[in-house]
Design a protein around this motif. Structure first.
Motif, PDB file in Angstrom:
ATOM      1  N   ALA A  24       2.228   5.066  -3.708  1.00  0.00           N
ATOM      2  CA  ALA A  24       2.467   6.618  -3.366  1.00  0.00           C
ATOM      3  C   ALA A  24       3.023   7.393  -5.059  1.00  0.00           C
ATOM      4  N   LEU A  32      -6.214   5.109  -1.323  1.00  0.00           N
ATOM      5  CA  LEU A  32      -4.861   4.711  -1.735  1.00  0.00           C
ATOM      6  C   LEU A  32      -4.737   4.098  -3.202  1.00  0.00           C
ATOM      7  N   ASP A  91       0.861  -1.309   0.142  1.00  0.00           N
ATOM      8  CA  ASP A  91       0.043  -0.089  -0.016  1.00  0.00           C
ATOM      9  C   ASP A  91       0.717   1.365  -0.118  1.00  0.00           C
ATOM     10  N   ASN A 144       1.315   7.048   3.165  1.00  0.00           N
ATOM     11  CA  ASN A 144       0.710   5.857   2.811  1.00  0.00           C
ATOM     12  C   ASN A 144       0.761   4.690   3.860  1.00  0.00           C
ATOM     13  N   GLU A 193       0.367  14.026   0.030  1.00  0.00           N
ATOM     14  CA  GLU A 193      -0.209  12.846  -0.285  1.00  0.00           C
ATOM     15  C   GLU A 193      -1.549  12.762   0.449  1.00  0.00           C
TER      16      GLU A 193
END
Length: 330
Positions: free
Chosen positions: A22, A121, A18, A72, A263
């Protein structure tokens, strides 16, 4: 969704899978994670072999990408119910060591806000397509500003006159790029011919988006000086909605904070139905970067210019296999 509430090796791999969704400059993915089973701690390091000495000589952009991956990681850990403790630059004399994240910190508060962003995500993608001429509501803008502030950065939507000045600087930067053989070669080295290979990094040709023939939106042309057969043309928005992300200081720790703020903003934007792309061209020229600041405020160091709005999602871009970016030790 993370399916392993315990911290076995599979759960750690899922956390990192995960994390590496990014964004990073030219999708270079300049990160590596090390997990210590004994300490239940993940260490994030920079992979300087993936740096870009022409466009990013200070590695500021590299740090932003690593900061985004760190956010993330924190997001997916929070979603799994893990209370974490993050330390930036834990070894100041080791520049490659960027952060440690203890995954078993019972005295830390669980960031419920981050947990709620987990679904975004894998939905977040960079879109190099035209956006609609539809204004982002003030309530959504305010929420995005708050998201950046939670990570120690300032997000500010550009006013009309400031936007025009920034767009002009981006045009200058694009002209500089076209005249610079070394920069053109560096960018080309990070683009991929998807018909001839199965890329795991870089920007594949299917993600270039159309060639802009009208409009004011800033969109990087990853084809550079090349002409790609069959690539279509499109008119982009006349009044792009741009936002600047700034930090008070301008060192490696600030770049990591900016990456996390970036992010967090992108994940929230995705959750709100927005799409996004980056307008970092002028940031890559030191003599232009300082001019990007809002002259009214005159403070802060611009770390990113974001283009936000409503429009088609971009395609998924490749990621390196987890085994290439994660080492697990006893």
């Amino acid at each position: 969704m993370l399916a392993h509430p315990t911290l076995d090796d599979t759960a750690v791999r899922d956390l990192v899978a995960d994390a590496v969704t990014a964004p990073s400059m030219h999708n270079a993915q300049p990160w590596h994670f090390d997990y210590s089973r004994a300490n239940r701690t993940l260490t994030l390091s920079a992979d300087f072999d993936r740096a870009m000495p022409m466009a990013d000589p200070t590695t500021r952009g590299l740090h932003l990408g690593c900061g985004a991956a760190l956010l993330n990681l924190r997001t997916t850990a929070a979603h799994a119910g893990l209370r974490t403790k993050t330390t930036l630059l834990p070894a100041p004399h080791t520049p490659a060591l960027l952060a440690t994240v203890c995954l078993d910190a019972p005295h830390e508060a669980l960031d419920v806000g981050l947990s709620g962003l987990h679904r975004a995500l894998r939905e977040r993608r960079t879109s190099r397509y035209p956006f609609a001429e539809r204004r982002i509501p003030d309530s959504v803008r305010a929420a995005l500003v708050e998201a950046a502030a939670r990570e120690g950065a300032r997000l500010e939507f550009l006013t009309a006159w400031h936007r025009e000045a920034v767009l002009d600087l981006i045009v200058h930067a694009e002209g500089y790029d076209r005249m610079d053989d070394e920069r053109d070669a560096e960018q080309r080295s990070w683009t991929r011919d998807s018909s001839a290979e199965s890329p795991v990094d870089g920007v594949p040709d299917y993600a270039f988006g159309p060639v802009k023939y009208g409009g004011e939106a800033p969109v990087r042309n990853f084809a550079g000086r090349r002409s790609l057969p069959g690539r279509r043309y499109a008119a982009f928005e006349q009044q792009p909605q741009l936002a600047s992300l700034t930090t008070t200081r301008d060192g490696p720790a600030d770049w990591l904070r900016a990456g996390q703020a970036l992010e967090r903003v992108l994940l929230l934007a995705t959750s709100e139905g927005l799409v996004s792309s980056f307008a970092s061209q002028a940031l890559e020229w030191p003599d232009l970067r300082w001019l990007l600041r809002d002259p009214v405020h005159g403070t802060g160091n611009v770390q990113m210019i974001l283009r936000l709005g409503y429009g088609p999602q971009g395609p998924r871009t490749p990621r390196r296999p987890v085994d290439q970016v994660l080492t697990i030790t006893p």
